[in-house]
Design a protein around this motif. Sequence first.
Motif, PDB file in Angstrom:
ATOM      1  N   ARG A 318      -4.698  -2.360 -24.774  1.00 57.85           N
ATOM      2  CA  ARG A 318      -5.855  -2.930 -25.467  1.00 57.85           C
ATOM      3  C   ARG A 318      -7.082  -2.954 -24.569  1.00 57.85           C
ATOM      4  O   ARG A 318      -8.183  -2.620 -24.986  1.00 57.85           O
ATOM      5  CB  ARG A 318      -5.520  -4.348 -25.947  1.00 57.85           C
ATOM      6  N   SER A 322     -10.591  -0.849 -25.237  1.00 60.06           N
ATOM      7  CA  SER A 322     -11.881  -1.531 -25.329  1.00 60.06           C
ATOM      8  C   SER A 322     -12.821  -1.105 -24.205  1.00 60.06           C
ATOM      9  O   SER A 322     -14.029  -0.940 -24.421  1.00 60.06           O
ATOM     10  CB  SER A 322     -11.678  -3.051 -25.307  1.00 60.06           C
ATOM     11  N   ARG A 326     -16.498   0.927 -24.780  1.00 54.61           N
ATOM     12  CA  ARG A 326     -17.814   0.486 -24.300  1.00 54.61           C
ATOM     13  C   ARG A 326     -18.603   1.659 -23.749  1.00 54.61           C
ATOM     14  O   ARG A 326     -19.823   1.755 -23.939  1.00 54.61           O
ATOM     15  CB  ARG A 326     -17.641  -0.598 -23.234  1.00 54.61           C
TER      16      ARG A 326
END
Length: 488
Positions: A318, A322, A326
Amino acid sequence: MSHHHHGSTEVDLTPTQREHRRSALAWLVGALIPLAVATLIGLVALWPDDVTKHIDTTGIEQVVPGATTQVGTITATQSVGCNGQAGAVPGADSECVAIDVRIDDGPDRGTSQSFTLTNAHLRSGVSVGDKVSVYRIPLAGTSPTEVIYSFRDFERTIPLTVFAVAFAVAVVAVARLRGLLAIVGLGFAFFMIARFMLPALIEGKDPVLVGVVGSAAIMFVVLYFAHGFTLRTTTALVGTLFGLLLTAVLGAVGVRWAHLTGIGGEDDFSLSAASPDLKLTSVVICAVIVAAMGALNDVTITQASAVWELADTVTDRRRLFSSAMRIGRDHIASTVYTIAFAAAGAALPVLLLLSVLQRPVGEALTSEVFAAEVLRTTIASIGLVLAVPVTTAVGVAAIGLGRHRAPFTATDPATDDHAPHQPPLEVPERRPVDDAPALDQPVPLDEPMPARPGPLQGDPAGARSVDESPPSAAQEFNDDRAYRRPTP
């Protein structure tokens, strides 16, 4: 827009990291094999045969039979009025230019011909010594055969060649071998467009299949050729193929929904007349797919590199997803601007015309020319944006599968990807005292004992109190014999 990435090489990776990447690469290649086979079958099935059977130029010949193109040099210029010239506004006081041209090749080499050029030619800059191309047209039914000359255009071979060579030199000088491979891949891409996609469209084949198969073939060769057969490239290829397929489907739906005909000017009418089997709507659909190829390649390569760089330090899936997203969001924003501004630059003359005519914005955007550009930009951007999370997810999944399949022991620093690397502890070898008796021999109690290190010399037992009675000789030697035993 291009990006160069420097990641961990195989030399920098631990054995377990290399095993992880080999397992992940095997999984990705297994997923790509069916797509590669489908692309190859599509190429064989859709490859055009004799495209001349599908071309009919009767009635649209713009050059008289027997006409040839000759090269000439401007030897003199003179400003004249534009009355009677093509494109001149009646009653307007505009200036054109008359030129004398020396014919440099052909049967009339060395002769001089005169032409009058438009105000647009004059504004582009007409000077003595400029190269031009002209038509040499023989007049039928005349004896002896008479010839007339007609101005064709400026000769642009030299400036185009110079800038093409400058582009290639700049790319190779900065990117070196990677840049050279990219230029070769670009040549293959144009070969596929010219020899497969365009003839297949002229033959009337399905534009979605032609666009997807041709673009997929280009991406398979170009990505691996320019970036190498690596995990990053394979991950980017999966995301690129997803983006191309999505763009093709949305393009087909959008073109039919918006009722785009593909006719935006007189050249489109000529194209339709010369290619009876060609559907002009298919040109618009393929244009959407081709326009998305370059941006998709750029975004997916960058995103795949981000995932695999972060994978060396981030173990949680995870967090890895993420963190990579970004980076992807920043790249999405800049690439969307690139696509939009490129479309605006291509349509700039039409934008200027609309500004002069002061047409309402809504009316202008819904016209055929603008609607096609808007759909091309928005659909390509949708495919690009959605390819970023797909590429990221594919990379994270491949990393997870690679770690799951590879042998892994979390408590062993030698096999733990993220354990700090520590050199092995070197234990100094204790050499036995030369005059010490063998350990398997009896110890004579009356033999003097060798000196043992005192408290200040690092006695492992610690310092003894001065009030303690000294140990017996046998006890002293037996303790010291254990102390001197070499470490196995």
